[in-house]
Design an enzyme around this catalytic site. Sequence first.
Site, PDB file in Angstrom:
ATOM      1  N   HIS A 108       0.821  -1.211   0.000  1.00  0.00           N
ATOM      2  CA  HIS A 108       0.000   0.000   0.000  1.00  0.00           C
ATOM      3  C   HIS A 108       0.852   1.258   0.000  1.00  0.00           C
ATOM      4  CE1 HIS A 108      -2.105  -3.273   2.175  1.00  0.00           C
ATOM      5  NE2 HIS A 108      -3.046  -2.995   1.315  1.00  0.00           N
TER       6      HIS A 108
HETATM    7  S1  FES Z   1       1.656  -0.527   3.246  1.00  0.00           S
HETATM    8 FE1  FES Z   1       0.077  -1.912   3.717  1.00  0.00          FE
HETATM    9  S2  FES Z   1       1.138  -3.650   4.435  1.00  0.00           S
HETATM   10 FE2  FES Z   1       2.721  -2.220   4.016  1.00  0.00          FE
END
Ligand code: FES
Length: 194
Positions: free
Chosen positions: A152
């Site tokens: 993410h």
């Molecule tokens: S940014 Fe979501 S698990 Fe690392």
Amino acid sequence: MTDDVDRNRRHFLTVATAVTGGAGIALASIPFISSLKPSARAEAQGAPVEVAVGSLEPGEMIRVLWRGRLVFVLRRSEEMLSRLSLVSKYLDDPNSSNADQQPNFAVNEFRSRKPEILVVEGSCTHLGCAPLEQFEVGPAADWYGGFFCPCHGSKFDLSGRVYKGVPAPTNLRVPPYRFIQDDVIMIGVDSGAA
Ligand code: FES
């Protein structure tokens, strides 16, 4: 803000795509350190793990398992250490104020007992993906090398400190450890000698 995050994420997804192949090779070619002690069975039960770091070259990182958790052990070069003060303005917790994320000995810029040796859990503090190493500077203006989580888009510096405005809420966790020799650490205990 959202646009900035998305833009950063797109950039790092590009970078991550570029390095993922290399990271895979690195995983395959760097064996889990052969001097792990005690036995794998004891390790699985949570016993401390010894790791020899003497042969690590500056900029080289190995991955070990402790209590079933991935742990990164990185020898930072002097040049890498010099970047830590430059990146701090981009970080959410540059002074390691969150006491849950490291033992007291790691409340410093290096987040470590010895500046050159970084020991952090390789688990993103968002949802637990394993971040990728991206130690080079740039091309983004705020990137001084560190760890990028492709899940993410969370970003961490070379001390595992989390950037502002990313999904991960905290710095990477520093496990308890100590040096039992100049070039051997024991992960899982932090009492006794340095
Ligand atoms: S940014 Fe979501 S698990 Fe690392």
